[in-house]
Design an enzyme around this catalytic site. Structure first.
Site, PDB file in Angstrom:
ATOM      1  N   GLU A 124     -17.347  -4.005  24.803  1.00  0.00           N
ATOM      2  CA  GLU A 124     -16.521  -5.205  24.901  1.00  0.00           C
ATOM      3  C   GLU A 124     -15.296  -5.149  23.999  1.00  0.00           C
ATOM      4  OE1 GLU A 124     -19.815  -5.184  24.377  1.00  0.00           O
ATOM      5  OE2 GLU A 124     -20.601  -5.959  26.277  1.00  0.00           O
ATOM      6  N   HIS A 164       0.821  -1.220   0.000  1.00  0.00           N
ATOM      7  CA  HIS A 164       0.000   0.000   0.000  1.00  0.00           C
ATOM      8  C   HIS A 164       0.850   1.263   0.000  1.00  0.00           C
ATOM      9  CE1 HIS A 164      -2.522  -3.274   1.511  1.00  0.00           C
ATOM     10  NE2 HIS A 164      -3.568  -2.575   1.167  1.00  0.00           N
TER      11      HIS A 164
END
Lengths: 616, 616
Positions: free
Chosen positions: B357, B28
């Site tokens: 969470e 990338h």
């Protein structure tokens, strides 16, 4: 209804919440009591809903995101005449429709199962998208949230999505009772704190006293008349409102009231108010879509090299041409998953969720609730982000198609963060799920079309790289079936593979044949349900099975095969080849070899197995 | 360095990013080029880091949340002298440390594995919490994020947590290059849109041109001098900056430059600037904790009724008394998981993550990266919310303890949304994980202590209801072991159970014995790794195994047992009892019966199995 009557209705909802929880000896009455006035005013003055016809296309949609406040929901159903008092008191009993947390499996008025916090608003966004972009029947989506669930990131994925899409048919009502399960929330009664956050995401915000029924009434009206923005009503409330013994007190979450009789008396006793909920404005046909046409699936020539992700995109586009109820969703990787093929043909039925996989799956659930057939795709690895949403979708009984691309180590250089290696385990463990893993383009196309007609959560796993087309375009691939690709009367073992490893298994079988060892090869494209008959026949004929998969050893194809032998009958000898290492970067071929799942590794293991040696 | 030198360094990082991706033929570079100036200024003027001593307690901590921009990170390492040019060009090769996405398994300067977007900032929050609340050595945490990853809800869980905790040692740098993978982001170059969001969550925001090195320099200085708030620097950049063929263009994500040679020339050619990164201010001992003392685990009397979740809370508190490096985290359900026992004793080492969470597990990963031994707990069902974080934790090699309470249908009335039924499958499929599932309080206590010393992700499953203590307090429970609770020379089958089903299996064995059928009973408290020897011996002695678990049939104890027989040796006959239905509300006993995993169901299946019938 006037102020006094609305207040009375609120008290009735409280009393009935207390009674239901008292009858069950469990449940969440205090969380119901804080939101009772919010619910009373909604039911009496704003909700447009025909309880006798829950499928009415003009019905508003209500989601109780704080699903633990189910006593309040059921009390409202009673007030609306949808259930009677006797049923209310079956709350949480074995066999009752009135579960601890509401689910559409049992109650026709429930849009989606809740109970895992932070999911109601994202699913509400999915329904609102349907209302706004597809159905256009003018219904409103009301989502009643708790304040503590606003800590869930999924709520902000939804807030961002709704704001960006200008979903003015969506209203979130936040019951800010300042107390979570364990204790105070981060922001307590600071309504401004929540307002700042929602405003930043492009929402219209209204702050009110949630026990002032006139203020609640005005707020709903303001939400209804707000255009260009979703509205959030931030309502200051008290947990356990109306009963001094529990009001605004910590340590009472999820517990029936200590003295229900006294509480009911304090709330003014049992009432029998009956509300005529407004009918929806007009009866239109459920999103008028044409009858499904003949699907002209793409056809691929044997031997051509095609990636199954390409076939997914092409088949989905073909399906979309034949079926107007098919919609596609993606998590900003449509160029990789090939959802973009569909997007280009049917932009009106394409939903870009950006990099927000929880919202993506929630949108699928919401769209499925409205009768659409959604296909949602991202990298298989990133579907783990939405595991809890998939779990809840199965509790809802939602019919959604999920597609995970870039499966396994065979993606190559990108490395383990991008590799779906746990996805089969995740989706196999989902109740009533279907798990499909094609190895060629024609098979992919057929399975993409077949998925649409199944129940429950359906998962299709696709691969990044091109692989040769093995099957003709007219071959059929029933869900629950398999294909025997090599077979003879002298087979000494069976190689069971799926997806990319089918090609490796075929190459291994060829090299084994050269060494005089005949191997049966099964393409297990239907991982769940699994083709028990074919596997048992192979076990009987060859005595041992070698499974090979581009997935972790736990929960994948190896385990799926064993499902065929868990009935107490004799089990064949088994060896499982799977990804046991932590891959790094390498070429696809190097990855398959390093993981020990390429043709060479299969042939080596097969020889050892045939020689009855211990190979592990 | 002056403006010109900083600009030159930015160009060098671009050139080296282009070269690395060109050598790999993948990667990338354009995502690296947008952030090159941001990285150059950080490296040259602000980061305090001793590359020869990555464990130095005073080192700043840098996280590349946009992990796909790894060429930029490796180019920076080269500029800092940590790697040489030859190694840079091994990018993405088999065996290279320079993977497609960076991981701490291979590189000592990487704090956490990235590549699944939206995880860098939450883990950075975990590290910043350690720095602020525990270590207090004054280091700064820098997290370089992409703009498209801000769509992930986990980023806003982190934003909320950091704002609430006033983490002014944390700086997020957002490379707003306006282009995601597929195309434009929602907000493009609208820096204000992002600023409004972060401000709402309590952050100090700075908006700059990310290619103006002086502005970048000033922004970092402002972040360093901001107190009481975390800072986000929103930097307007161009993807592919500096090379006209790719600059600010769509469709070039994750692709090497079309003509690397020309691009390098356009960027001014290869440079060999070498930066002396500032040393950290002072060398202190890594969070001075006392040597572990003797752990005085709680002791329970045989026959007493104790829930394993209670034993968890008590054992963790005991462990915390003996070990100052143990910390606890919870997702706002500490009163249910019993994390609150620890919180009351050791509030300084307790981290409340509210109902988030993902942030909870990320905090554990961040704390583990700083040498702490974190125990993070919530309902087993809700750990699915953090599946992708658990997956990435295993790629990091993070040593974290996760505890899921309220396992299975045996929780009773609350219904399926609250039942952990897929957690064993999820955790078993995680690389290098340990999965433990105790059935009594003394066993729980021993396993809680044992977890601390293991590698990788460790999972403990606890139950809501009380169950009788089976073992004495001095019994040992090695990880990878099991306990044979019933055994005789006449055993005709083996019942394999764990957790709540151990008690059911024992009752079944008693009733079978009354009917003249002797059954061996194995308590498989270590689900992964599994006790192969004991299972094989049982298979040899009894010929058939019946597994019974309060979990879905896929991926749990039944599959774990099969792990003992996948070496090509003969496999015993097998029957699996598990939760195959969708539960509603009912009492714990009714739930076990309805799911077919209570003593009666076990005895019935066992009789059929012994009679060699097909039971499925």
């Amino acid at each position: 209804m006037n102020t006094r009557q609305l207040t009375e209705l609120g008290q009735q909802l409280r009393v009935d919440s207390v009674r239901a929880a008292d009858a069950a000896s469990s449940g969440h009455p205090t969380s119901s009591m804080s939101a009772a006035d919010l619910m009373a005013v909604l039911l009496a003055h704003h909700l447009r809903y025909d309880f006798d016809r829950p499928a009415h296309p003009g019905n508003d949609r209500f989601i109780l995101s704080k699903g633990h406040a189910s006593p309040l929901l059921y009390a409202a159903y009673k007030a609306a005449g949808a259930i009677d008092d006797a049923e209310l008191l079956t709350f949480r009993e074995l066999g009752s429709r009135l579960e601890g947390h509401p689910t559409p499996r049992r109650l026709p008025w429930v849009e989606t199962a809740t109970g895992s916090l932070g999911q109601g608003l994202p699913v509400g966004v999915g329904i609102a998208l349907s209302g706004k972009r597809l159905e256009r029947t003018g219904y409103r989506v009301w989502v009643l949230c708790g304040d503590s669930e606003l800590a869930e990131g999924s709520v902000w994925e939804a807030a961002e999505h709704a704001g960006y899409e200008h979903l003015d048919n969506l209203t979130a009502i936040v019951d800010v009772n300042r107390l979570g399960q364990r204790g105070p929330t981060r922001h307590g009664h600071d309504l401004d704190a929540y307002a700042r956050r929602f405003q930043a995401f492009g929402w219209h915000t209204i702050e009110i006293d949630g026990h002032d029924v006139d203020a609640v009434d005005r707020a709903y009206g303001e939400a209804e008349s707000t255009s260009g923005q979703p509205t959030v009503i931030l309502a200051r409330t008290l947990k356990g409102k109306g009963v001094a013994a529990v009001e605004d007190r910590e340590g009472l979450h999820g517990k029936p009231l200590p003295d229900a009789e006294e509480a009911i008396a304090e709330l003014g006793g049992v009432r029998e108010l009956r509300i005529e909920v407004q009918d929806p404005p007009a009866a239109r046909v459920l999103h008028a879509v044409a009858a499904p046409g003949q699907v002209e699936l793409p056809r691929y020539d044997k031997g051509d090299e095609v990636a199954t992700r390409d076939a997914y995109g092409q088949a989905l586009t073909a399906l979309g041409g034949a079926r107007e109820d098919v919609v596609a969703i993606d998590g900003e990787v449509g160029d990789s998953t090939r959802s973009e093929y569909f997007a280009k043909e049917y932009p009106d039925r394409y939903f870009e969720c950006y990099i927000a996989e929880q919202q993506m799956v929630a949108a699928a659930v919401g769209l499925a609730a409205r009768g659409w057939v959604p296909y949602a795709a991202t990298f298989a690895a990133f579907l783990t982000r939405a595991h809890d949403f998939v779990r809840m979708a199965s509790i809802s009984g939602a019919g959604i198609n999920l597609v995970g691309s870039h499966a396994g180590v065979s993606i190559g250089q990108d490395g383990p963060s991008q590799m779906g290696l746990e996805d089969l385990a995740m989706f196999r463990s989902v109740y009533d799920s279907t798990v499909l893993y094609p190895c060629d383009a024609n098979q992919t196309a057929k399975l993409v079309a077949a998925m649409a007609g199944l129940d429950g959560v359906r998962y299709l796993r696709t691969s990044r790289g091109a692989s040769p087309v093995l099957y003709g375009p007219d071959e059929e691939f029933p869900v629950g079936g398999s294909k025997v690709l090599r077979s003879s009367g002298e087979d000494r073992l069976t190689l069971v593979a799926a997806g990319v490893t089918v090609h490796e298994a075929l190459a291994a079988a060829d090299s084994l044949a050269e060494a005089g060892i005949r191997a049966r090869v099964i393409d297990l494209y239907s991982v769940k349900p699994v083709d028990r008959d074919t596997l048992r026949q192979a076990a009987e004929d060859t005595g041992c099975l070698l499974t090979v998969e581009d997935h972790r050893e736990e929960g994948g194809i190896g385990d799926a095969v064993l499902d065929a032998f868990l009935d107490g009958r004799p089990v064949p000898r088994l060896v499982r080849l799977a990804v046991r290492t932590m891959p790094g970067s390498a070429s696809p071929a190097e990855q398959l070899h390093a993981a020990g799942i390429d043709a060479e590794s299969i042939a080596t293991a097969a020889r050892l197995l045939v020689e009855q040696a211990v190979v592990r």
